[in-house]
Motif scaffolding. Structure first.
Motif, PDB file in Angstrom:
ATOM      1  N   SER A   8       1.151   5.425   0.513  1.00 22.64           N
ATOM      2  CA  SER A   8       0.461   6.546   1.122  1.00 22.64           C
ATOM      3  C   SER A   8       1.166   7.834   0.731  1.00 22.64           C
ATOM      4  O   SER A   8       2.393   7.869   0.618  1.00 22.64           O
ATOM      5  N   SER A  29      -2.601   1.909   8.150  1.00 24.27           N
ATOM      6  CA  SER A  29      -1.638   2.418   7.185  1.00 24.27           C
ATOM      7  C   SER A  29      -0.920   3.645   7.735  1.00 24.27           C
ATOM      8  O   SER A  29       0.310   3.744   7.703  1.00 24.27           O
ATOM      9  N   ARG A  30      -1.709   4.562   8.244  1.00 24.36           N
ATOM     10  CA  ARG A  30      -1.111   5.792   8.743  1.00 24.36           C
ATOM     11  C   ARG A  30      -0.300   5.540  10.010  1.00 24.36           C
ATOM     12  O   ARG A  30       0.761   6.150  10.221  1.00 24.36           O
ATOM     13  N   ASP A  62      -3.748   1.487  -3.252  1.00 19.96           N
ATOM     14  CA  ASP A  62      -3.582   0.079  -2.902  1.00 19.96           C
ATOM     15  C   ASP A  62      -2.849  -0.652  -4.022  1.00 19.96           C
ATOM     16  O   ASP A  62      -2.945  -0.290  -5.191  1.00 19.96           O
ATOM     17  N   ARG A 110       1.306   2.819  10.794  1.00 19.68           N
ATOM     18  CA  ARG A 110       2.574   2.199  10.391  1.00 19.68           C
ATOM     19  C   ARG A 110       3.574   3.257   9.940  1.00 19.68           C
ATOM     20  O   ARG A 110       4.736   3.241  10.295  1.00 19.68           O
ATOM     21  N   GLN A 111       3.060   4.128   9.113  1.00 19.65           N
ATOM     22  CA  GLN A 111       3.930   5.160   8.560  1.00 19.65           C
ATOM     23  C   GLN A 111       4.515   6.024   9.677  1.00 19.65           C
ATOM     24  O   GLN A 111       5.703   6.333   9.695  1.00 19.65           O
ATOM     25  N   TYR A 144      -7.829   5.468  -2.009  1.00 21.44           N
ATOM     26  CA  TYR A 144      -8.585   5.961  -0.871  1.00 21.44           C
ATOM     27  C   TYR A 144      -8.105   7.370  -0.564  1.00 21.44           C
ATOM     28  O   TYR A 144      -6.900   7.604  -0.468  1.00 21.44           O
ATOM     29  N   ARG A 169      -8.164  -0.019   7.998  1.00 22.69           N
ATOM     30  CA  ARG A 169      -7.053   0.016   7.040  1.00 22.69           C
ATOM     31  C   ARG A 169      -6.388   1.380   7.024  1.00 22.69           C
ATOM     32  O   ARG A 169      -5.170   1.499   6.963  1.00 22.69           O
ATOM     33  N   SER A 170      -7.211   2.404   7.054  1.00 25.58           N
ATOM     34  CA  SER A 170      -6.661   3.756   7.015  1.00 25.58           C
ATOM     35  C   SER A 170      -5.792   4.026   8.235  1.00 25.58           C
ATOM     36  O   SER A 170      -4.675   4.529   8.119  1.00 25.58           O
ATOM     37  N   LEU A 182       0.866  -1.170   0.000  1.00 30.22           N
ATOM     38  CA  LEU A 182       0.000   0.000   0.000  1.00 30.22           C
ATOM     39  C   LEU A 182       0.905   1.223   0.000  1.00 30.22           C
ATOM     40  O   LEU A 182       1.933   1.248   0.656  1.00 30.22           O
ATOM     41  N   MET A 220      -4.249   7.124  -0.228  1.00 24.20           N
ATOM     42  CA  MET A 220      -3.636   5.798  -0.238  1.00 24.20           C
ATOM     43  C   MET A 220      -3.923   5.144  -1.585  1.00 24.20           C
ATOM     44  O   MET A 220      -5.041   5.220  -2.093  1.00 24.20           O
TER      45      MET A 220
END
Lengths: 366, 159
Positions: free
Chosen positions: A128, B145-146, A144, B148-149, A154, B141-142, A126, A142
């Motif tokens: 970002s 993801s964020r 994917d 993790r970053q 997204y 998921r959002s 993914l 994001m």
């Protein structure tokens, strides 16, 4: 990040107490009378429990196998529509190709200076966006993976930073679905003003699908997500539960689906107090539809003629007694994707009909 | 003292979940809140509420995790600051946290921290996190993801 899981294991050394006796004491106290100093918590818990029950009930009704269809069952994301569906046309072959994730990332980088950071994922990579990967910006994009296929994007933002999120959103919209800019803006506005969970979706005339979601749950009420999906390699799942249309949903389908027009969607509702079975084609396999439940499935159309019958279920999942309704592929009209609706009424009458379009499907008054 | 709830339906199931998951839940709550007292309070309260509901709860494990984290989130919101706190009945523990990790976790938003803890400590998938928190999978998921970053930067890990 490879060692984050390992680093988190430090908590395995935290001296967890055995608190079961405390649990029992509290439970006994609660069952006798709620102590005054816990009244606020009790009220909060009541709300949480009600929400939990609602959520779990919906999840159980939809996804816990209350119906055991003989084919793979998609697990839709409940998508309660807060407004009538968009008048946009059902999916049609793309007028122009839906760009790949890589193309989108490159264009955003070139035109607006976006940087992309790989953030991993459970299955696929993914990416970002960020001007600063370490900042906690309140809105981001994001993309994917795999990014060399049609873009799945997204745009996420905390609601209090809607203006910033809108900047990202506008850029993605212009690249993927400029014709839907007005629809997206209106949907976003509705979502920001909504007081409860919000989801609105549309299919674009250029071969895509967009939904605007505000979960508005206890722990995630501050996020809005706008999702852009290439409908061509997705499965359209018309979703409803308990007689209430909840909006179409799109779930990951086989990436290699050769032709989206081969998609077939079947939605089933059993309003009666009797377990039913849905039998497909000549296979003789049946799917149980327990009383007062609903479910849907989708997939490619079978090659060659096929048929459906519904009736009272016997222990072997065959139809016991008369077939209440039937349908076969010779009755199909119009262009795919085919939307088939199976309804068993409380009086044990039943219908199996084709819905000619997604918008018609969605406008069904339950 | 008579334990009324011992006779409630589902007590055995709930206690079984406690025996299997109680410690892990507590530690996940501790990682989330950085507060042992809060972790103990939320975990005990969630199980107590589950006992009160007995057989009405179909998926005890998910229910308890969800209730516990909602309680913890509520308490964190009520408190204006995060702080280490000894348990009421605590003795002296030979336990030292990874301060850098704690600081990184505290540098996340509550939502990001929740999904990071559930994913990287409790080994939950996105779907499981969704089930255990009630969050929409998209939101999970959002935040993951964020989160993790953000963790990657805060921990100085570019891998």
């Amino acid at each position: 990040m490879t060692d984050l899981r390992a680093r988190m294991r430090i908590y395995d050394q935290a001296p967890a107490p055995d608190y079961w006796s405390e649990v029992e004491t509290r439970a006994a106290t609660v069952s006798a009378a709620a102590p005054p100093d816990r009244s606020a918590r009790s009220a909060r818990l009541l709300v949480a429990v009600l929400l939990t029950i609602l959520t779990i009930s919906a999840a159980i009704a939809v996804g816990s196998g209350t119906i055991e269809l003989p084919w793979p069952v998609e697990s839709p994301i409940p998508s309660p529509s807060a407004a009538p569906p968009s008048p946009s046309a059902p999916a049609s072959p793309s007028a122009r190709p839906w760009m790949t994730g890589r193309e989108l990332m490159d264009m955003l980088a070139e035109e607006f200076g976006y940087q992309w950071f790989e953030v991993g994922g459970n299955v696929q990579t993914l990416f970002s966006s960020s001007a600063d990967p370490g900042s906690n910006e309140p809105a981001w994009i994001m993309v994917d993976g795999p990014v060399d296929t049609a873009a799945e994007v997204y745009v996420v933002g905390y609601v209090e930073f809607a203006e910033l999120a809108s900047q990202h959103l506008d850029r993605v919209t212009q690249m993927l679905a400029p014709e839907e800019a007005t629809w997206i803006a209106n949907a976003l506005d509705q979502g920001l003003r909504s007081e409860g969970p919000f989801s609105l979706d549309t299919m674009t005339t250029t071969g895509g699908y967009i939904d605007v979601t505000r979960p508005n749950e206890d722990v995630s009420s501050d996020v809005m997500v706008v999702r852009f999906l290439p409908v061509g390699d997705r499965t359209v799942v018309p979703f409803w539960c308990g007689g209430v249309p909840m909006g179409p949903s799109l779930e990951p389908g086989p990436r290699a689906t050769p032709d989206p027009r081969e998609l077939r969607c079947i939605a089933v509702e059993n309003h009666s107090a009797v377990d039913m079975t849905l039998v497909e084609g000549d296979t003789g396999t049946g799917g149980r539809i327990p009383a007062c439940t609903g479910m849907n499935q989708s997939g490619q159309n079978p090659t060659g003629p096929w048929s459906l019958q519904v009736g009272r279920a016997d222990p072997e999942l065959a139809i016991e007694g008369p077939v209440l309704a039937s349908f076969d592929s010779s009755q199909l009209t119009g262009d795919p994707p085919y939307l088939i609706e199976v309804v068993v009424n409380a009086d044990l009458t039943a219908t199996i009909v084709q819905r000619l379009s997604l918008s018609e499907f969605m406008s069904r008054n339950c | 003292m008579a334990i009324v709830v011992a006779e409630a339906k589902g007590t055995t199931d709930i206690e079984a979940v406690y025996r299997e998951d109680g410690v892990r839940l507590w530690r996940a709550l501790y990682a989330y809140s950085n507060d042992m007292e809060l972790a103990s309070d939320a975990a005990a309260e969630a199980f107590a509420q589950a006992l009160g509901r007995g057989a009405a709860i179909r998926d005890v494990r998910s229910w308890v995790w969800r209730a516990a984290f909602r309680l913890a989130a509520g308490d964190l919101k009520d408190r204006s600051k995060y702080a280490h706190g000894p348990m009421a009945d605590s003795g002296t523990y030979d336990f030292h946290l990874d301060d850098e990790l704690v600081a990184a976790l505290q540098g996340l938003t509550p939502q990001q921290r929740l999904v990071i803890v559930l994913h990287y400590y409790a080994d939950c998938s996105v779907r499981e996190i969704s089930r255990r928190t009630g969050m929409n999978p998209l939101a999970v998921r959002s935040h993951l993801s964020r989160g993790r970053q953000r963790m990657r930067l805060l921990l100085g890990d570019d891998s």
